[in-house]
Design a protein around this motif. Structure first.
Motif, PDB file in Angstrom:
ATOM      1  N   PHE A  58      13.188   6.449 -10.181  1.00 42.89           N
ATOM      2  CA  PHE A  58      12.154   7.594  -9.504  1.00 42.89           C
ATOM      3  C   PHE A  58      11.177   7.247  -9.607  1.00 42.89           C
ATOM      4  CE2 PHE A  58      17.082   9.460 -10.224  1.00 42.89           C
ATOM      5  CZ  PHE A  58      17.508   8.818  -9.161  1.00 42.89           C
ATOM      6  N   GLN A  59      10.572   7.771  -8.257  1.00 43.14           N
ATOM      7  CA  GLN A  59       8.543   7.803  -8.597  1.00 43.14           C
ATOM      8  C   GLN A  59       8.130   9.244  -9.275  1.00 43.14           C
ATOM      9  OE1 GLN A  59       7.208   6.691  -4.414  1.00 43.14           O
ATOM     10  NE2 GLN A  59       4.862   6.881  -5.232  1.00 43.14           N
ATOM     11  N   ASN A  60       8.811   9.841  -8.555  1.00 43.40           N
ATOM     12  CA  ASN A  60       8.950  11.360  -8.355  1.00 43.40           C
ATOM     13  C   ASN A  60      10.121  11.686 -10.030  1.00 43.40           C
ATOM     14  OD1 ASN A  60       6.385  11.523  -7.116  1.00 43.40           O
ATOM     15  ND2 ASN A  60       7.846  12.118  -5.437  1.00 43.40           N
ATOM     16  N   THR A 117       9.462   2.495  -1.386  1.00 43.61           N
ATOM     17  CA  THR A 117      10.164   3.768  -1.914  1.00 43.61           C
ATOM     18  C   THR A 117      11.191   3.844  -1.435  1.00 43.61           C
ATOM     19  OG1 THR A 117       8.552   4.828  -3.178  1.00 43.61           O
ATOM     20  CG2 THR A 117      10.988   6.207  -2.724  1.00 43.61           C
ATOM     21  N   SER A 118      10.838   3.719   0.287  1.00 49.16           N
ATOM     22  CA  SER A 118      12.038   3.744   1.617  1.00 49.16           C
ATOM     23  C   SER A 118      13.142   2.619   1.680  1.00 49.16           C
ATOM     24  CB  SER A 118      10.950   3.879   3.265  1.00 49.16           C
ATOM     25  OG  SER A 118      10.691   4.883   3.214  1.00 49.16           O
ATOM     26  N   MET A 119      12.822   1.599   0.927  1.00 53.85           N
ATOM     27  CA  MET A 119      13.833   0.313   0.789  1.00 53.85           C
ATOM     28  C   MET A 119      13.947   0.649  -0.277  1.00 53.85           C
ATOM     29  SD  MET A 119      13.687  -2.670   2.003  1.00 53.85           S
ATOM     30  CE  MET A 119      15.834  -2.742   1.970  1.00 53.85           C
ATOM     31  N   PRO A 161       0.909  -1.420   0.213  1.00 50.67           N
ATOM     32  CA  PRO A 161      -0.125   0.170   0.577  1.00 50.67           C
ATOM     33  C   PRO A 161       0.769   0.879  -0.269  1.00 50.67           C
ATOM     34  CG  PRO A 161      -0.681  -1.364   1.569  1.00 50.67           C
ATOM     35  CD  PRO A 161       0.972  -2.063   1.613  1.00 50.67           C
ATOM     36  N   ASN A 162      -0.025   2.086  -0.335  1.00 51.10           N
ATOM     37  CA  ASN A 162       0.961   3.682   0.026  1.00 51.10           C
ATOM     38  C   ASN A 162       1.507   3.967   1.129  1.00 51.10           C
ATOM     39  OD1 ASN A 162      -1.683   4.477  -2.418  1.00 51.10           O
ATOM     40  ND2 ASN A 162       0.331   5.135  -3.186  1.00 51.10           N
ATOM     41  N   GLY A 163       2.596   4.396   1.049  1.00 49.13           N
ATOM     42  CA  GLY A 163       3.530   4.308   2.516  1.00 49.13           C
ATOM     43  C   GLY A 163       3.989   3.492   3.202  1.00 49.13           C
ATOM     44  N   ALA A 164       3.716   2.223   2.513  1.00 48.98           N
ATOM     45  CA  ALA A 164       4.269   1.112   3.197  1.00 48.98           C
ATOM     46  C   ALA A 164       5.975   0.997   3.506  1.00 48.98           C
ATOM     47  CB  ALA A 164       3.844  -0.031   2.334  1.00 48.98           C
ATOM     48  N   GLY A 165       6.158   1.908   2.392  1.00 51.75           N
ATOM     49  CA  GLY A 165       8.032   2.113   2.819  1.00 51.75           C
ATOM     50  C   GLY A 165       8.765   1.506   1.785  1.00 51.75           C
ATOM     51  N   GLY A 222       4.956  17.135   2.642  1.00 54.13           N
ATOM     52  CA  GLY A 222       6.039  16.747   2.529  1.00 54.13           C
ATOM     53  C   GLY A 222       6.083  14.937   2.439  1.00 54.13           C
ATOM     54  N   TYR A 223       5.803  15.176   3.576  1.00 61.09           N
ATOM     55  CA  TYR A 223       6.406  13.412   4.274  1.00 61.09           C
ATOM     56  C   TYR A 223       5.579  12.322   3.639  1.00 61.09           C
ATOM     57  CZ  TYR A 223      10.874  15.983   6.123  1.00 61.09           C
ATOM     58  OH  TYR A 223      11.401  16.143   6.007  1.00 61.09           O
ATOM     59  N   LEU A 224       4.225  13.099   3.648  1.00 60.64           N
ATOM     60  CA  LEU A 224       3.261  12.184   3.373  1.00 60.64           C
ATOM     61  C   LEU A 224       3.855  11.002   1.782  1.00 60.64           C
ATOM     62  CD1 LEU A 224       0.375  13.536   3.676  1.00 60.64           C
ATOM     63  CD2 LEU A 224       1.587  11.902   4.910  1.00 60.64           C
ATOM     64  N   SER A 225       3.833   9.817   2.169  1.00 59.27           N
ATOM     65  CA  SER A 225       3.902   8.589   1.340  1.00 59.27           C
ATOM     66  C   SER A 225       3.335   9.047  -0.338  1.00 59.27           C
ATOM     67  CB  SER A 225       3.750   7.663   1.199  1.00 59.27           C
ATOM     68  OG  SER A 225       2.268   6.744   0.938  1.00 59.27           O
ATOM     69  N   GLY A 226       3.088   8.564  -1.461  1.00 59.64           N
ATOM     70  CA  GLY A 226       2.505   9.371  -2.437  1.00 59.64           C
ATOM     71  C   GLY A 226       1.230   9.461  -2.776  1.00 59.64           C
ATOM     72  N   GLY A 227       0.452   8.114  -1.801  1.00 58.84           N
ATOM     73  CA  GLY A 227      -0.752   7.785  -2.265  1.00 58.84           C
ATOM     74  C   GLY A 227      -1.755   8.828  -0.941  1.00 58.84           C
ATOM     75  N   GLU A 228      -0.548   8.840   0.065  1.00 64.11           N
ATOM     76  CA  GLU A 228      -0.961   9.918   0.668  1.00 64.11           C
ATOM     77  C   GLU A 228      -1.302  11.604   0.524  1.00 64.11           C
ATOM     78  OE1 GLU A 228       0.024   7.761   4.670  1.00 64.11           O
ATOM     79  OE2 GLU A 228       1.920   9.141   4.541  1.00 64.11           O
ATOM     80  N   GLN A 229      -0.388  11.947  -0.293  1.00 60.26           N
ATOM     81  CA  GLN A 229      -0.814  12.997  -0.808  1.00 60.26           C
ATOM     82  C   GLN A 229      -1.340  13.312  -2.064  1.00 60.26           C
ATOM     83  OE1 GLN A 229       3.571  13.779  -2.250  1.00 60.26           O
ATOM     84  NE2 GLN A 229       4.562  14.225  -0.348  1.00 60.26           N
ATOM     85  N   ASP A 231      11.360   2.319  -9.269  1.00 64.93           N
ATOM     86  CA  ASP A 231       9.921   3.158  -8.571  1.00 64.93           C
ATOM     87  C   ASP A 231       8.902   3.193  -9.554  1.00 64.93           C
ATOM     88  OD1 ASP A 231       9.023   3.338  -6.600  1.00 64.93           O
ATOM     89  OD2 ASP A 231      10.320   5.097  -5.823  1.00 64.93           O
ATOM     90  N   GLU A 232       7.744   2.440  -9.499  1.00 65.29           N
ATOM     91  CA  GLU A 232       7.159   2.279 -10.168  1.00 65.29           C
ATOM     92  C   GLU A 232       7.028   3.226 -11.649  1.00 65.29           C
ATOM     93  OE1 GLU A 232       3.814   4.315  -7.836  1.00 65.29           O
ATOM     94  OE2 GLU A 232       4.387   3.749  -5.862  1.00 65.29           O
ATOM     95  N   PRO A 233       7.273   2.437 -12.666  1.00 63.08           N
ATOM     96  CA  PRO A 233       8.088   2.850 -13.499  1.00 63.08           C
ATOM     97  C   PRO A 233       7.086   2.882 -14.850  1.00 63.08           C
ATOM     98  CG  PRO A 233       8.140   0.243 -13.500  1.00 63.08           C
ATOM     99  CD  PRO A 233       8.113   0.707 -11.967  1.00 63.08           C
ATOM    100  N   MET A 241      -2.989   8.114 -10.443  1.00 63.29           N
ATOM    101  CA  MET A 241      -1.521   8.132 -10.471  1.00 63.29           C
ATOM    102  C   MET A 241      -0.564   7.015  -9.958  1.00 63.29           C
ATOM    103  SD  MET A 241       1.001  10.205 -12.859  1.00 63.29           S
ATOM    104  CE  MET A 241       1.442  11.513 -11.602  1.00 63.29           C
ATOM    105  N   GLY A 242      -0.086   6.221  -9.481  1.00 62.10           N
ATOM    106  CA  GLY A 242       0.921   5.948  -8.038  1.00 62.10           C
ATOM    107  C   GLY A 242       0.113   5.597  -7.008  1.00 62.10           C
ATOM    108  N   LEU A 243      -0.774   6.106  -6.902  1.00 59.78           N
ATOM    109  CA  LEU A 243      -2.030   4.668  -6.181  1.00 59.78           C
ATOM    110  C   LEU A 243      -2.077   2.887  -6.502  1.00 59.78           C
ATOM    111  CD1 LEU A 243      -5.055   6.758  -5.571  1.00 59.78           C
ATOM    112  CD2 LEU A 243      -2.972   6.795  -4.890  1.00 59.78           C
TER     113      LEU A 243
END
Ligand code: ATP
Ligand code: ATP
Ligand code: LEU
Ligand code: MG
Ligand code: MG
Lengths: 361, 264, 297, 283, 391
Positions: free
Chosen positions: B89-91, B48-50, B42-46, D160-167, B182-184, D190-192
């Motif tokens: 990169f994701q962004n 990208t951090s990994m 899920p989003n925010g799972a970590g 800024g520190y939220l994950s993509g989906g949260e943003q 990262d999310e190509p 996108m990105g979710l």
């Protein structure tokens, strides 16, 4: 979906190999043009049939454009390509001037060698002051360089052994193999040679590995690092290169004027250097020269204009000096309002327009 | 792909915190050479951090990263690139004002030998030869990714999908043994996703690169990856073949949603 | 050690430091909302002080009227400056905009010299009592007053940015103009407002200094002093500007102490802030209170 | 863009279609130019009926985002300009209004790539969403938004520190805070993660249903987008090449092939695309 | 006849523009007046006024242009930094430089001074040297201290680190020591006006009785105001450029009692030559109503000494050229230009000693509750000691 830059290569010009595709000059025309310009400049100081092609005054302007232009290119590499704003470039310019004078006065180094050596000494100083760039970024860095400006200025006025203190120092005339090249007409060639060599060097540098690394650091330093670029190295290196150019420019300035003192290297000059590259176009090699020409000629033009204004409105003569000063400020403001991307950009647009003419849309 | 060779990458009990946020908690996994390995969650799972821990952007609070058997936890990102680690990169993180060509050439940075001196002397120090030689490699990549028509365009003016592709090209130019994506396919339409999937598969099969990919499009993940791990709230909750993952109840609840896979 | 001199210098540092702080705040205000580094900040003081001086001496307007008139004029001036000069530059590279403020600074200095001459002019007496004694130091009434005013302004600014709707809008604009616009924020009015406030408050500082030292070109040097101050504090921190200003003020005076008592270099006073600046930045790259730029990829 | 093969010589007529409900927004034959030279939109027309969701689909670089920016007035900050045509919102011409005016009139764009304000907190971002509002329902709406996106309530740090989906959630919530009549959504999925994509689309539908907000939805996820909307436009190379009601589009063979995956029959695997290249275009 | 070219350097916009304006105007008006009244033995003067903003390198560049392109025979200069930097150039080019820098270093024409100054054969100025001015003030201070019964009074030099304020620093300190003063470490303050309270606190703390202000008027105003604010009770002494009518006005009551050097008549003087001065003044002020500060008169004197030398040179073989002008200057003995009796102090130059005059007028600035004036407080004749040559 051709980007704007792709359209600048005229139709019918197809690249057949990579070598041709990666020259400094995009077309044989522009290359020929550049060579012709240099050759033409070689004629500038000559007298033909007793009449001078250029008056000493005009020659002096060209020489100024030359040494300031060299320093400005260094600044453009730092600011325009690496994205690190420096407000202390004049101090490096000054350091080069003092160093070269000192090398030749105190150590007896021939001026011919003193100039590049001064450039190298300045490089060291530039890297020293560039070290904070390893940690500081953006405007914080800009203002750290602002501090460097004041610290060096202070150094200039107290390092008697090196700079002659606040009184300044005399610089020897340029000589080569014992032959003195002191008059403007001779010195012009010295400056011209330096401009050509250093501009070619700069243009080459910028299209190869380290040049790309500079731009990468500017555009996106985080991803640049992940592409294998050592950020600290390049940040400091670009200060070094900028300082080298400033140092050489300053040394030429010193030997041209034959006198060096701290007053020439104030924050105002630093700002003028910035003005040169912004007006010329950040990240544009040739634009740098155009911007320098603009900044050198502007006060002269204003002077001429204010003189005629003074003739028409004698009541204004009182404030003429201030009007002149104000006009320079105003010219910068107006220029940037109407041409914020600089002369190089305008030049490109003009070229693009003519290339595509009559289909300029 | 069940060879017994040593893993090309080992993540050992990686934990990462940001102030109060525990982005990763003791995540460990191994990637074998030649694998196409996916990380979902899920989003925010970590996720990208990994990747950031692997590529050196973040240094884990605890745990270590081994690349080709060597501990690289303390290395800087640029040192890791020279070892053969590339990523996207994701962004978008292109060099916006450079041409596409130059962007990709930056990827060759660590492979090039010329420096500011030889570069400045271009014609005299061999820099020209070297540049042209690498240019040839870059052109191969350009051909492979079918971006030759935008070679000279300024990266910043390209559309999103093309930029993603250029970014991939730049990562390939590093000549990595392991490439992190990262999310190509985020932000692409079906057709472009198909193209991208094709490039990734080719990269893996023909160019022999090991791939770690983060992707939310389950169709793509399931179709092309060899193995998948799932992160949730910074923890690894599953690890296995794509089909196994799809059937994992925990994954369905946390990530896929209970219905069908229509979202893909 | 000469504690007497030291105390006096420190008091002097605090007083001048609050003024630096106020000017630094104005600088930060513009930076925060428009991302413009205003090199013409010093000239705002200059213009404000000369305007007030002109109203009071040439026009013989009483202070209670002349002063508010000056502030009103400066508000209009700030807005006009923004509308005429800086608005066309919205969306242009930030460094070009910075250069424009440099141009403005040159322009205004020249104009002020032209209009009012190069000589310092004394400010008419406004307060009955000229000075009071603080720890053995005569402190001019306007300075004391300026400290009070500064404090009020400081609190106001902090509140404004943290809580007011318009303050948020300014921050949003600073982050990204396009995003701000997409939220319905009028970037134009945010900019105009920022310049107006900055001009008014700077003018206030200019008048205060003018009352004490006389009005002269010298006022624009505040525009230079402001740099070490804001960088020390952190470019985007209002609190930082104040603290930075105070530190610079005190530091200068400390440097003078060390210099006059021990070193006898003569000018440590003017360069010390710059040494301090570099040292502090090396330790804290975003100053003392500046927000760290978010680096995520 | 990949080279195109002309297969449909006749461009589909892309004039505004009479819709069931009166259109709240009509875009008439607009042309957009960037940097004075780059022509990106070449006569785009579309209309959005009040209270409906309309999808705008198309490949990368087709000009979808540009169309949205032309409507919301945000083009100008990118040096773009509507050089021809007009945009009509609730009976008023808005093509030349400043963006903030357009927001005030009730059109809010959620930009591509989230664009939340990274150095502000979630709450501050949301309060900024309500910037144009003068009423005092902001507090209540905050609660409403948190009900839609409960996880945002817990994120108290910098956005800024939220994950993509949260943003992305924050970006949509921010739009809601403005209580707009119409939202322009640029690639909200996108990105979710799949779960969130569903969630977001559910919320979009819910918002449309419960709050009656009209939406113009730009999406790459054509399947989800068409499912949510009543009408759709397909855009390529700066032109509308096809439009129609939801069902018509879903059943259109070309749309099926290029946008929904699989020409009618099975979904093909991403694995076996090797030599498969389609280069067919409407143009 | 061909015009004689004279370069005229001024500072109208730089840090010394405060005093540069009246002085430069004096020179310019005088040159114009000379042209109107016959020029140099029938030959007109052509002069170009260049504002170099007190930036020495710019002065050098301008000078080079004058010599190279305009064939200048003489220069009317301005600052110490540029004049001292030009010493070698003017000697080489044989172009006399009539500067407004009264730096003692410039008086050592043959380089025979005991302090090893380099020879300055082509440098001339009209007026007492900075060091002599300072010596005169020290004399006055010594007398004052005696009157007030101060034993071993303390003396301090205040000025920027710049050739102009530095010029009298050592020579005058040595003299002060000789006169029984205790000389304190110098205090530095910028030539640009600013806030100098910290420096004033140091000054106050030093307990100095007499402080010599070596800067120009603009920064001196700031200093006096700042010192007034922190309650400094030191007696201030100002150099010739440090105080004048304008500075007095700017500093207000804080300037009351400042003693300063003047090197010629002031505007209110009733000397015979003032008639000419007033006529000259009309060149730039047709109404004749403008008040001219003390520097204006010295500017006129400088121009007239040059004119007289040129007139004399015109009669020599070679005509008006640099060496002839120099030779003519070095023949003047207690000379005063004919039209300027009582305005310029009689001056003498020799081939080795370019101390034109060693006579110093000491003025007092008065300011009490809006009433302001300057008044002559005395004059001093500094001995022409050979060991002070070039110092
Ligand atoms: N530099 C940072 N500082 C603080 N918190 C961070 C930072 N980077 C990531 N986080 C937090 O760590 C958590 C994981 O973020 P990460 O970007 O790795 O998620 P993700 O799995 O990639 O999500 P998505 O699929 O949305 O991209 C998030 O809660 C995020 O807010
Ligand atoms: N600011 C700009 N300056 C110049 N060209 C631009 C600019 N923005 C977009 N373009 C060009 O306009 C075209 C359309 O871009 P747009 O962003 O509207 O496409 P899109 O349909 O939204 O694509 P995507 O799906 O990738 O987001 C692209 O070719 C792009 O290169
Ligand atoms: C300070 C100025 C008034 C100029 C002066 N002539 C000098 O010596 O520099
Ligand atoms: Mg991620
Ligand atoms: Mg888009």
């Amino acid at each position: 979906m051709a980007g704007p830059s792709a359209s600048l290569i005229p139709c019918g010009q197809y690249k057949t190999d990579y070598r041709r595709d990666s020259t400094i000059f995009p077309t044989p025309m522009s290359r020929g043009f550049a060579i012709a310009a240099v050759l033409l400049l070689c004629l500038a100081p000559l007298k033909i049939g007793g009449t001078e092609l250029l008056s000493p005054y005009q020659l002096n302007m060209l020489i100024q454009i030359g040494y300031y232009g060299i320093a400005a290119l260094g600044l453009n590499i730092l600011v325009g390509f690496t994205g690190q704003i420096s407000l202390g470039h004049a101090a490096f310019f000054g350091f080069g001037a003092f160093a070269s004078a000192w090398l030749s006065n105190s150590l007896g180094v021939p001026v011919f060698w003193a100039i590049p050596l001064a450039g190298l000494l300045t490089t060291l100083v530039g890297m020293l002051f560039g070290l904070p760039a390893a940690r500081i970024k953006g405007l914080y860095l800009a203002i750290a360089t602002f501090a460097a400006q004041f610290i060096l200025e202070d150094f200039f006025s107290r390092a008697d052994w090196f700079t002659g203190g606040s009184a300044g120092t005399i610089a020897q005339p340029f000589s080569i193999f014992g032959y003195e090249l002191s008059g403007d007409r001779h010195f012009f060639y010295v400056v011209l040679a330096y401009v050509v060599v250093l501009y070619l060097f700069g243009a080459n540098l910028l299209r190869t590995r380290d040049g790309r690394a500079f731009v990468a650091v500017r555009d996106h330093y985080l991803s640049a690092e992940i592409m294998g670029i050592n950020l600290t190295r390049y940040r400091v290196l670009s200060f070094g290169i900028a300082a080298f150019y400033a140092g050489v420019g300053g040394a030429l300035f010193g030997h041209y004027l034959s006198f060096v003192s701290a007053e020439s290297f104030t924050i105002l000059l630093s700002i003028q250097f910035l003005g040169m590259i912004i007006i010329g176009g950040l990240g544009s090699v040739m634009g740098t020269l155009m911007g320098t020409a603009f900044m050198v000629l502007l006060p002269e033009a204003v002077q001429a204009m204010s003189q005629s204004v003074g003739n028409v409105f004698p009541a204004l003569t009182e404030g003429l000096a201030f009007l002149k000063e104000g006009a320079i400020g105003l010219a910068i403001v107006l220029f940037l309002i109407f041409e914020p991307d600089g002369l190089a950009h305008r030049w490109k647009m003009i070229k693009a327009y003519w290339k595509l003419y009559p289909f300029s849309y | 792909m069940q060879s017994e060779t040593t893993p090309i990458l080992q993540a050992r009990d990686i934990s990462l915190r940001f102030g109060g946020v525990q982005a990763l908690t003791e995540v460990g996994f191994e990637v074998r050479p030649g694998e196409l390995f996916s990380i979902i969650g899920p989003n925010g799972a970590g996720k990208t951090s990994m990747l950031n821990c692997i590529s050196g952007r973040y240094s884990p609070t605890s745990g270590s990263v081994l690349f080709k058997g060597r501990d690289i936890t303390r290395l800087t990102p640029n040192q890791r690139a020279t070892l053969g680690l590339g990523r996207t990169f994701q962004n978008l993180a292109l060099f916006g004002h450079m041409s596409v060509l130059d962007n990709i050439m930056v990827g060759r940075h660590h492979l090039l030998k010329n420096n500011f001196l030889t570069g400045g002397l271009y014609w005299f120090g061999g820099a020209q030869r070297e540049e042209l030689e690498h240019r040839r490699h870059v052109e191969d990549i350009i051909d492979f990714l079918e971006i030759s028509h935008i070679r000279k365009s300024v990266a910043g003016t390209l559309s999103y999908g093309l930029r993603k592709r250029v970014e991939l090209a730049r990562a390939i130019a590093v000549r990595p043994d392991l490439i992190l994506l990262d999310e190509p396919m985020a932000g692409m339409n079906l057709e472009e996703k198909e193209d991208m999937a094709r490039y990734i598969v080719d990269l893996n099969e023909e160019w022999g690169m090991t791939v770690i990919m983060i992707e939310h499009d389950m169709g793509v993940v399931m179709d092309i990856s060899h193995r998948v791990i799932v992160l949730d709230f910074g923890r690894k909750i599953a690890d296995g073949l794509p089909a196994e993952i799809m059937d994992n109840e925990h994954v369905k609840r946390a990530y896929l949603g209970v219905d069908d896979d229509e979202a893909a | 050690m000469n504690t007497d001199l030291l105390t006096q210098l420190l008091v002097n540092g605090v007083i001048i430091g609050t003024l630096y702080g106020v000017v630094a705040m104005c600088f930060v205000l513009i930076y925060k909302s428009t991302q413009i580094v205003n090199f013409a900040q010093g000239e705002f003081l200059l213009i404000g002080a000369w305007t007030c001086w002109w109203l009071l001496t040439s026009m013989e307007v009483p202070f209670w009227l002349g002063f508010p008139l000056t502030l009103a004029f400066m508000a209009v001036f700030g807005v006009l400056l923004q509308v005429i000069v800086l608005r066309p530059l919205i969306g242009e590279p930030i460094i070009s905009v910075i250069m424009v403020t440099v141009g403005l600074s040159i322009f205004f200095q020249a104009m002020m010299k032209w209009m009012f001459g190069v000589w310092a002019k004394p400010f008419p007496e406004v307060f009955g009592t000229k000075s009071i004694n603080v720890l053995g130091l005569n402190v001019q009434t306007p300075y004391i007053l300026s400290m009070g005013v500064s404090l009020v302004i400081m609190v106001g600014f902090a509140w404004f940015f943290k809580f007011s709707r318009f303050g948020l809008a300014m921050r949003a604009t600073a982050f990204n103009q396009q995003v701000a616009q997409s939220l319905g924020i009028s970037v134009k009015s945010v900019f105009a407002m920022a310049w107006a406030i900055s001009a008014v408050v700077s003018a206030l500082a200019g008048v205060v200094v003018g009352m004490v030292n006389g009005v002269s070109q010298a006022l624009s040097f505040f525009g230079i002093k402001v740099f070490p101050a804001v960088i020390l504090g952190g470019l985007d921190s209002i609190i930082g500007a104040i603290v930075g200003g105070l530190i610079i003020g005190v530091l200068e005076n400390l440097a003078e102490f060390v210099d006059s008592q021990y070193l006898n270099w003569g000018n440590l006073y003017s360069v010390a802030p710059f040494y301090a600046l570099i040292v502090i930045l090396m330790v804290k790259p975003y100053g003392l209170f500046g927000t760290k730029q978010i680096e995520r990829i | 863009m990949p080279e195109a093969v002309l297969e449909h010589p006749e461009p589909v007529d892309a004039g505004p279609k009479p819709a069931a409900k009166p259109p709240i927004l009509t875009v008439n034959n607009i042309e957009v130019v960037y940097d004075d030279v780059i022509l990106v939109l070449r006569g785009v027309s579309l209309s959005v009926p009040e209270g409906e969701i309309v999808a705008l689909l198309g490949p990368n670089g087709a000009g979808k985002s540009t169309t949205l920016k032309a409507i919301s007035g945000l083009l100008r900050t990118e040096n773009g300009e509507v050089t021809r045509g007009n945009v009509n919102f609730m009976g008023e011409e808005i093509a030349n209004l400043a963006p903030e005016e357009i927001v005030r009139r009730g059109i809010f764009q959620v930009m591509e790539g989230r664009r939340i304000i990274e150095d502000m907190t979630v709450i501050e971002n949301l309060r900024l969403g309500a910037y144009t509002r003068r009423d005092n329902g902001v507090k209540r709406d905050l609660d409403m938004v948190f009900d839609f996106f409960p996880r945002l309530r817990e994120r108290t740090g910098l956005a800024g520190y939220l994950s993509g989906g949260e943003q992305q959630m924050l970006a949509i919530s921010r739009a809601l805070m403005a209580r707009p009549k119409m939202i322009l959504l640029d690639e909200p999925s996108m990105g979710l993660s799949p779960l969130l994509v569903k969630e977001v689309f559910d919320i979009i539908r819910q918002l449309n249903r419960e709050l009656g907000i009209t939406m113009l939805l730009v999406e790459q996820n054509a399947r989800m987008a068409l499912k949510a909307s009543s009408y759709g436009y397909i855009m390529e190379s700066g032109k509308i090449v096809l439009d129609g009601a939801q069902q018509d589009l879903i059943n259109n063979e070309d749309v099926k092939e290029f946008y929904l995956g699989g020409g009618g029959s099975e979904r093909k695997s991403f694995k076996n695309l090797k030599s498969y290249k389609r280069r067919k275009r409407w143009l | 006849a061909d015009p004689i070219f004279v370069g005229h350097l001024v500072d109208y916009t730089g840090p010394t523009s405060d005093v540069g304006k009246p002085y430069g105007q004096g020179v310019a008006d005088a040159l114009a007046w000379i042209n109107k009244n016959g020029g140099i033995a029938g030959q007109p003067l052509k002069f170009e006024t260049v504002d170099y903003s007190y930036n020495a390198p710019r002065a050098i560049a301008t000078y080079k242009k004058w010599v190279g392109t305009d064939k200048a025979v003489a220069v009317q200069g301005w600052g110490t930094a540029d004049t001292e930097a030009l010493v070698g150039f003017v000697a080489n080019d044989k172009v006399p430089n009539f500067s407004a820098s009264y730096s003692g270093h410039l008086t050592d024409a043959a380089g025979k001074g005991p302090k090893g100054t380099k020879p300055a054969p082509y440098n001339f100025f009209y007026g007492p040297s900075y060091t002599d001015g300072c010596r005169a003030l020290v004399q006055w201070a010594a007398a004052d201290a005696k009157k007030k019964n101060v034993d071993k009074p303390k003396f301090v030099h205040l000025g920027d680190n710049h050739p102009y304020p530095n010029a009298p620093k050592e020579g005058c300190a040595a003299y002060a020591t000789e006169m029984g003063f205790q000389v304190m470490p110098p205090i530095q303050y910028s030539l640009k006006p600013g806030d100098f309270k910290a420096q004033c606190l140091s000054l106050k703390d030093s307990g100095a009785h007499y402080a010599f202000l070596a800067n120009t008027g603009g920064s001196t105003i700031s200093l006096l105001k700042s010192c007034d604010t922190v309650g400094v009770s030191t007696q201030f002494l100002a150099n010739v450029w440090g105080m004048d009518e304008n500075a007095l006005r700017g500093a207000g009551d804080s300037a009351d009692g400042v003693m300063f050097v003047v090197g010629g008549a002031d505007w209110k003087s009733d000397a015979a030559g003032m008639k000419t001065v007033r006529e000259i003044s009309k060149v730039s002020d047709a109404s004749g109503s403008e008040y001219r500060p003390v520097h204006y008169m010295r500017g006129i004197c400088s121009a007239f000494y040059m004119r007289d030398a040129m007139v004399a040179a015109a009669r020599m073989s070679g005509g008006v050229n640099g060496p002839n002008i120099k030779a003519a200057m070095e023949q003047f003995k207690n000379h005063v230009p004919a039209e300027l009796q009582g305005v310029c102090i009689p001056s003498t130059w020799t081939a080795e000693d370019h101390r034109g005059t060693t006579k110093v007028f000491i003025y007092r600035a008065n300011s009490k509750g809006g009433q302001q004036s300057i008044s002559m407080a005395g004059e001093a004749e500094i001995p022409r000691k050979p060991e002070w040559l070039g110092w």
